[in-house]
Design an enzyme around this catalytic site. Structure first.
Site, PDB file in Angstrom:
ATOM      1  N   GLU A  20       0.842  -1.199   0.000  1.00  0.00           N
ATOM      2  CA  GLU A  20       0.000   0.000   0.000  1.00  0.00           C
ATOM      3  C   GLU A  20       0.878   1.251   0.000  1.00  0.00           C
ATOM      4  O   GLU A  20       1.802   1.364   0.801  1.00  0.00           O
ATOM      5  CB  GLU A  20      -0.899   0.013   1.228  1.00  0.00           C
ATOM      6  CG  GLU A  20      -1.776   1.266   1.347  1.00  0.00           C
ATOM      7  CD  GLU A  20      -2.661   1.222   2.579  1.00  0.00           C
ATOM      8  OE1 GLU A  20      -3.528   0.324   2.630  1.00  0.00           O
ATOM      9  OE2 GLU A  20      -2.466   2.049   3.483  1.00  0.00           O
ATOM     10  N   PRO A  24       2.390  11.151  -2.016  1.00  0.00           N
ATOM     11  CA  PRO A  24       3.177  12.070  -1.180  1.00  0.00           C
ATOM     12  C   PRO A  24       2.659  13.493  -1.249  1.00  0.00           C
ATOM     13  O   PRO A  24       2.007  13.907  -2.224  1.00  0.00           O
ATOM     14  CB  PRO A  24       4.585  11.968  -1.770  1.00  0.00           C
ATOM     15  CG  PRO A  24       4.616  10.624  -2.430  1.00  0.00           C
ATOM     16  CD  PRO A  24       3.234  10.443  -2.982  1.00  0.00           C
ATOM     17  N   TRP A  52      -6.686   7.157  -0.871  1.00  0.00           N
ATOM     18  CA  TRP A  52      -7.511   8.264  -1.368  1.00  0.00           C
ATOM     19  C   TRP A  52      -7.834   9.174  -0.186  1.00  0.00           C
ATOM     20  O   TRP A  52      -8.403   8.735   0.809  1.00  0.00           O
ATOM     21  CB  TRP A  52      -8.794   7.689  -1.957  1.00  0.00           C
ATOM     22  CG  TRP A  52      -9.760   8.649  -2.568  1.00  0.00           C
ATOM     23  CD1 TRP A  52     -10.754   9.334  -1.931  1.00  0.00           C
ATOM     24  CD2 TRP A  52      -9.856   9.007  -3.951  1.00  0.00           C
ATOM     25  NE1 TRP A  52     -11.463  10.098  -2.821  1.00  0.00           N
ATOM     26  CE2 TRP A  52     -10.925   9.926  -4.086  1.00  0.00           C
ATOM     27  CE3 TRP A  52      -9.146   8.660  -5.100  1.00  0.00           C
ATOM     28  CZ2 TRP A  52     -11.300  10.482  -5.297  1.00  0.00           C
ATOM     29  CZ3 TRP A  52      -9.522   9.207  -6.310  1.00  0.00           C
ATOM     30  CH2 TRP A  52     -10.579  10.108  -6.407  1.00  0.00           C
ATOM     31  N   GLY A 111     -14.568   5.890   4.913  1.00  0.00           N
ATOM     32  CA  GLY A 111     -13.604   6.965   5.134  1.00  0.00           C
ATOM     33  C   GLY A 111     -13.748   7.589   6.501  1.00  0.00           C
ATOM     34  O   GLY A 111     -14.759   7.406   7.195  1.00  0.00           O
ATOM     35  N   TYR A 153     -12.139  -4.613  10.460  1.00  0.00           N
ATOM     36  CA  TYR A 153     -11.438  -4.102  11.637  1.00  0.00           C
ATOM     37  C   TYR A 153     -11.375  -5.181  12.717  1.00  0.00           C
ATOM     38  O   TYR A 153     -12.257  -5.260  13.579  1.00  0.00           O
ATOM     39  CB  TYR A 153     -12.148  -2.846  12.156  1.00  0.00           C
ATOM     40  CG  TYR A 153     -12.279  -1.788  11.088  1.00  0.00           C
ATOM     41  CD1 TYR A 153     -11.281  -0.840  10.918  1.00  0.00           C
ATOM     42  CD2 TYR A 153     -13.382  -1.768  10.231  1.00  0.00           C
ATOM     43  CE1 TYR A 153     -11.379   0.117   9.922  1.00  0.00           C
ATOM     44  CE2 TYR A 153     -13.481  -0.815   9.225  1.00  0.00           C
ATOM     45  CZ  TYR A 153     -12.475   0.126   9.074  1.00  0.00           C
ATOM     46  OH  TYR A 153     -12.565   1.072   8.076  1.00  0.00           O
TER      47      TYR A 153
END
Length: 605
Positions: A20, A24, A52, A111, A153
């Site tokens: 992953e 930058p 993203w 997100g 998770y």
């Protein structure tokens, strides 16, 4: 190629792995990441993923990076896509641009909340959860052919909105909506993961589950990431890490060994692949794969006959395979170093191994990610607590009081720091207190250090057996009239010992640093190594931090009603104050910067 098809074709007897990367923050960091990826693709990951930013804040860079890995490196790429601040039009545009770049795989995520928001609130009611994004992609003919992954998770979602059973139910909803694979958040409790994995399978979820592995890079970044992700840390880990926390090299070595042991335990538990969260760093991941005996599996290139049918495979290959191999091998040729000097395009695997502070090298692909850059309290999941501590500032004196209470440890955070005052700052506490009490609100500083052991409890870093050095610097917010006084004093009394940057939200910049000048304010000397410069103050890094710092004022203001005294005050600070950074180059005398500020022909305070 679709990721699940690649998994199905992979030899189940050997481990597969993915990398992953994140886009930058700087152009130079992007260029250096290109060279880094060129080396890392030779490690033969099954795929790579590109993150993203919330609400598409990194859209262009994410798409550029994903297009580069997909088209130029021939790597099947998984593009992350989030619901945050997204409406149908922006989702459609992102998916179309992904298809144009040959990308076939999407990781659909809800997100995190945007910075400055305590809770996640959907912008478009159609995209409230990751399952909604999966369902939309799979039900839209134009996008239904995407291979879609989702997140899970094992240690629980950081928001803690439900229990484990509830979260597994949410995961099943995402799979039932059409998800093809699952990538998990990082974890360090392998036994806990394997138990969670069994519960997920018992729920009837059969798609591939790829656990997220993040090798520990530094002790500080480990604490930051585990707090941000609400990761459970086994007591033995802390028992092992605490004694070596001041030796960065040992922490990194421990991180490699831990990752190797975790992966072996996962394989023994039936897991066939892992997802490396690289943080755009390569050395630790490479060493993990080398230790596992996987980095040496790269076959030597030999000439083969290109044929429609690759028979026999040891002497022939298909046109598609030939093109794919040529792309990878050409991409892995190191990029030439920039004419601008060593470090512009840096081909070493470990040149940025020890990021240290917000002003790390802006040319590093990992700039701002593995350190505390941008670590404001607005990124904290428990924002309600610091908000209650900050109260309702209505005057500049109220803000001065808040910053002083932080210095005196009466509050544990400010909008500019989510953690208590560091022991390093306590070394110059009287000076910070004096500046702050006069309305010069300090937000960053370090004391001078002249050859402290690298294992020093407070200022030490890097491998054991070295010595570290620091120049004294301080950052603060002041009014424009004070900026003018500071600039005048530097010109008249600085004698070349003081460097400064001053900037405001309008984009104005004042400095006496020459164009292209780079000022190392933290460096270390270690056995058998070149001098390491880990904290650097120059124009690019100052401007990045300056923009971030002023955005914090704006975000803070947004928590109060329009036209309120609090909001008017904070918006006035945003519009009227300047951020100033001062560095004194004499690191032998611990009093030089403070003598300059408080004494001389024209004392500033």
């Amino acid at each position: 190629m679709k990721f699940v098809d690649k998994i199905a074709q992979h030899d189940a007897r050997s481990l597969f792995y993915t990398f992953e990367f994140f886009p930058p923050k700087t152009d130079q960091g992007f260029e250096n990441l290109v060279a880094r990826i060129a080396r890392m693709v030779t490690l033969n990951p099954l795929a790579v993923s590109v993150t993203w930013g919330a609400g598409g804040t990194t859209k262009e860079r994410s798409l550029d990076l994903a297009g580069l890995t997909q088209l130029e490196y021939g790597m099947d790429t998984i593009l992350h896509l989030t619901c945050t601040n997204m409406v149908q039009g922006t989702v459609d545009a992102a998916l179309r641009e992904a298809k144009e770049r040959g990308i076939e795989n999407i990781l659909a995520l809800r997100g995190d909340p945007p910075r400055g928001a305590e809770h996640w609130i959907p912008t478009d009611s159609r995209f409230q959860h990751g399952a909604d994004l999966v369902r939309y992609i799979k039900s839209t003919p134009e996008f239904a052919d995407f291979c879609v992954g989702v997140a899970a998770y094992p240690d629980g979602h950081p928001d803690r909105e439900t229990n484990e059973d509830g979260e597994i139910e949410h995961l099943k909803e995402k799979v039932d909506a059409g998800a093809d694979f699952i990538i998990t958040q990082l974890f360090y409790d392998v036994d806990g993961f394997l138990q969670w994995h069994q519960k997920v399978r018992a729920k009837g979820i059969t798609v591939p589950i790829i656990p997220g592995i993040m090798p520990i890079q530094t002790y500080a970044s480990f604490l930051r990431m585990t707090k941000l992700c609400a990761t459970r840390v086994p007591p033995k880990m802390m028992h092992d890490l605490v004694p070596i926390r001041h030796d960065d090299q040992k922490v990194k070595e421990y991180g490699v060994k831990l990752a190797v042991d975790m992966i072996k335990q996962l394989q023994a538990g039936g897991i066939q692949g892992v997802h490396f969260c690289t943080l755009n760093l390569e050395k630790s991941v490479t060493r993990v794969l080398e230790t596992l005996g996987l980095a040496g599996n790269i076959s030597q290139a030999t000439n083969k006959l290109i044929a429609d049918v690759a028979t026999p495979p040891e002497r022939t290959m298909t046109p598609h395979a030939a093109s794919d191999r040529a792309t990878k091998e050409l991409a892995s040729v190191p990029a030439p170093e920039s004419d601008a000097g060593k470090g512009e395009i840096n081909n070493a695997a470990d040149w940025d191994d020890f990021p240290n502070g917000r002003f790390g090298d802006f040319k590093s692909p990992a700039y701002g990610e593995t350190d505390r850059w941008g670590s404001s309290a607005f990124q904290s999941k428990a924002l309600a607590v610091p908000l209650s501590q900050w109260g309702n500032p209505k005057t500049a004196d109220d803000l001065t009081s808040l910053f002083l209470r932080y210095l005196h440890s009466k509050v544990t955070a400010t909008p500019f720091s989510s953690t208590p005052l560091s022991p390093e700052s306590l070394m110059i506490f009287p000076h910070l207190e004096r500046l702050t009490s006069k309305g010069w609100w300090t937000v960053g500083s370090q004391p001078p250090v002249n050859g402290a052991p690298s294992t020093h409890d407070i200022v030490g870093w890097g491998p054991r057996g070295g010595y570290v050095y620091q120049k004294c610097f301080v950052e603060f917010f002041v009014e424009q009239k004070d900026v003018e006084r500071i600039v005048k004093k530097v010109e008249e009394e600085g004698a070349g010992w003081i460097s400064y940057f001053a900037g405001n939200a309008k984009g104005e910049l004042l400095t006496n640093v020459p164009e292209g000048g780079r000022n190392a304010v933290t460096w270390g000397v270690f056995p058998g190594q070149e001098i390491a410069q880990t904290t650097i103050i120059e124009k690019e890094s100052f401007l990045s931090w300056k923009d971030e710092a002023f955005s914090i004022w704006s975000e803070w203001a947004s928590f109060y009603p329009p036209a309120s005294q609090e909001r008017s005050l904070l918006e006035g600070i945003y519009n009227g104050r300047w951020l100033v950074s001062l560095v004194h180059h004499d690191y032998l005398d611990p009093a030089t910067l403070w003598t300059f500020l408080f004494k001389g022909d024209h004392p500033l305070l």
